[in-house]
Scaffold this motif. Structure first.
Motif: not given
Length: 681
Positions: A457, A163, A169, A482-484, A437, A257, A420, A453-455
């Motif tokens: 991994c 973070n 991710g 897990r998205l922000v 993504t 977060d 989230n 938002t987006r996340g």
């Protein structure tokens, strides 16, 4: 050289009535002195509680405008407010090692103890800051120095690995791993101020330049969450925090977060506030607003925990959060529409988690979905750190959606999302390494797509950020993305879109080969944290106030360039993102200092070749007074082969120690070339 009080550099005419400012040295146990500025009442009624902001960003010039807005204000309300430059930065003695080093934190503990021990101090210390200052406020709170009673941490994080500006991710954060490393390489090359350190400043600067090293190679050599990243991550020692914590973030800031985690996990008194803001203090009037009376809010915090006054902060909701209304996509919103809500705890009983299968969300189609995104997917991602500039936020996402696999949920009624979002995807990859993504977009009836938002991994980190578990090719595997966190209202008649891509440059540095990933919608889903209360819970804030800011004159660039451009070479397939980071440019300070600064970041990639990724940055910085001048140039570049990251950093610096006409000398010239093997990233 003086070891006592110094004269503060700058204009004191704008200070509030009854406030004085002075500079001093704070001694460290090893004899190094840190440069400090102290604002305090001219006629205090007794010993004063102390507020500390502890940064590497130069109190004499670079942060002076921002400092002038809040430190004098706190002094006018009965505090000694102190700004300290970290060892080896600004005019402080010593040498800078790395961000949040053990030396930085030991020095921070010594500063707190020194402030508590002064005859003018009540012994109660609070600490505040945004970004770096918010980081080390949290880090020092986790070390629990006895005098530290409360902190206010803004746009900061408790997790330095996943973070911060290095990884996201478990994937290399291409846009800031390179750009922020280049920025700090340039920032740490700036000289001490001759007015503070006196004769011999050129020699001191040369010593600093000879010790300055680029940090990006160090960060890239730790591609898993190991002890390097655990150090300074307050989440590792959250149970040791005894100081009262007020955590503040913004939906346009990447660190938000941490606010939710701190409210959930800190045992000491803790409250959280998340507004619509970018990476800025929420009283400065910078986009996106609305701003709040943040200084008044923090004063309630300080008065309660440093003076023992019942200001009602303990009766505030555990979390006060803004929920954005859906609006057409734009790279700049002066203010967001929306409302405040209050949660009695986090997680909140007012949040219902709604799980939606992805099957059938592609226009009613069923069956596997194949995604192999072109490498320039992510060109419309916007800035990782929005600062309120005109081009910071993501534009319309329709082009990005077209390069992704999209799942659309039509909405018959409005839905408020707060928290989230988690996408649980069953995927099979033709290669052992793949990064997914996932973007959450608000699609209006006219087809426009606003990024919410987006996340990210890196699938090799699906079982833990400290691991490297390549995928078994062709085997269906469950991957949680897990998205922000976000606060957003999706209006009735809109579509909630989940867009999945296998590339996201330059946010995510690509693996050496581009995977083809097959998603099984029948066993994939998205979990939405929906806010169920319609009322605003009585959350109110005062209008923003600040002290009169320092009278700084901005220097307009002679040849202004666009803030952000995206170009495509059709013949070669290369895409280029060119960015002005917009940190402030040229300015003239009230003491006559002419400070010039110019930076440019460039990111290149061919749409069909992951190893063509290239991130480069250049800086030119100048500081000039009639009797001295310093200027420097840096360049930084990161590329990668299948086996390693390749980095080249250069710095050149010149000085004039005397009136105009005095010969300018080359102070230092260094080139650093590093190759860092690729592991899980």
């Amino acid at each position: 050289m003086s070891t006592g009080h110094l004269t503060a550099i700058g204009d004191v005419s704008s200070l509030p009535d009854g406030v004085a400012v002075r500079d001093t040295w704070i001694p460290m146990p090893d004899g190094v002195r840190l440069h400090a500025r102290i604002w305090s009442p001219t006629a205090p009624e007794g010993p004063l509680p102390v507020l500390l902001e502890y940064l590497p960003y130069r109190l004499d010039d670079w942060t002076a405008p921002r400092d002038s807005e809040r430190h004098p204000w706190y002094a006018a309300h009965g505090y000694a407010s102190v700004r300290v430059d970290i060892r080896g930065t600004g005019s402080s003695d010593g040498f800078f090692e790395d961000e949040y080093s053990e030396q930085e934190l030991r020095d921070g503990e010594a500063v707190i103890a020194w402030l508590a021990d002064q005859e003018w101090s009540s012994g109660a210390v609070g600490m505040f800051g945004i970004s770096w200052g918010g980081f080390n406020a949290l880090q020092l709170a986790a070390r629990a120095p006895s005098a530290l009673r409360a902190i206010v941490t803004v746009c900061s994080t408790d997790d330095r690995y996943d973070n911060d500006v290095h990884y996201v991710g478990g994937a290399v954060l291409g846009i800031d791993m390179a750009a922020w490393g280049a920025t700090m390489f340039a920032f740490n090359a700036r000289p001490p101020r001759p007015e503070v350190v006196g004769a011999g400043w050129v020699d001191r600067w040369r010593e600093r330049l000879d010790r300055n090293r680029p940090m990006t190679p160090v960060w890239l050599s730790h591609q898993e969450r190991d002890d390097y990243w655990r150090h300074g991550s307050a989440a590792e020692d959250v149970d040791r925090i005894e100081a009262a914590v007020l955590a503040v973030g913004g939906w346009a800031d990447p660190y938000r977060d941490a606010v939710l985690r701190l409210v959930a996990d800190v045992d000491a008194p803790v409250k959280g506030i998340i507004g619509p803001w970018s990476h800025q203090y929420p009283d400065r009037g910078l986009a996106p607003g609305p701003s709040i009376g943040f200084l008044q809010e923090t004063l309630r915090w300080w008065d309660r925990w440093l003076k023992g006054v019942d200001t009602g902060v303990e009766r505030d909701p555990a979390l006060r959060a803004w929920i954005n209304e859906g609006e057409p996509p734009a790279t700049y919103y002066p203010e967001r529409r929306g409302r405040w809500v209050g949660a009695e705890a986090w997680p909140s009983a007012a949040t219902a988690h709604r799980t939606i299968p992805l099957d059938g969300l592609r226009g009613g189609e069923h069956g596997p979905v194949v995604v192999r995104s072109p490498q320039h997917t992510g060109a419309d991602a916007g800035r990782f750190f929005p600062f309120g500039n005109a081009t910071d936020l993501p534009p319309d996402q329709r082009a990005e959606d077209g390069r992704s696999a999209c799942f659309d949920l039509p909405l018959d009624e409005a839905v408020d999302v707060l928290g989230n979002v988690v996408a649980r995807l069953t995927v099979a990859s033709d290669l052992p390494r793949a990064t997914l993504t996932v973007r959450l977009c608000d699609v209006a009836p006219d087809g426009s797509s606003t990024l919410v938002t987006r996340g990210v991994c890196n699938a090799a980190k699906r079982a833990g950020a400290d691991r490297d578990d390549p995928l078994e090719t062709g085997v269906p595997t469950e991957v949680d993305v897990r998205l922000v966190s976000t606060g957003h209202r999706f209006a009735a008649g809109h579509r909630l879109r989940l867009a999945v891509s296998t590339a996201y440059w330059p946010w995510v540095w690509p693996h050496p080969a581009a995977p083809t990933v097959t998603i099984d919608p029948a066993t994939s889903s998205v979990s939405l944290p929906t806010w169920t209360r319609a009322t605003d819970d009585g959350v109110r804030f005062a209008e923003p106030v600040r002290s009169t800011p320092l009278a700084v004159e901005r220097i307009a660039p002679a040849d202004p360039m666009p803030q952000r451009t995206v170009t495509h070479d059709v013949e070669t397939g290369e895409w280029t993102l060119d960015v002005d980071p917009g940190y402030g440019g040229g300015r003239v300070y009230p003491d006559g200092l002419v400070f010039t600064e110019d930076a440019r970041e460039t990111y290149r990639i061919r749409e069909d070749e992951p190893t063509s990724a290239r991130a480069s940055s250049r800086w030119t910085i100048g500081l000039e007074q009639p009797d001295w001048r310093a200027r420097l140039e840096t360049s930084s570049e990161v590329t990668a082969s299948a086996e390693a990251f390749h980095l080249v950093n250069t710095v050149r610096a010149w000085a004039r120690d005397g009136a105009p006409g005095t010969p300018e000398v080359l102070v230092a010239e260094h080139t650093f070339t590093d190759d860092v093997p690729r592991t899980s990233a």
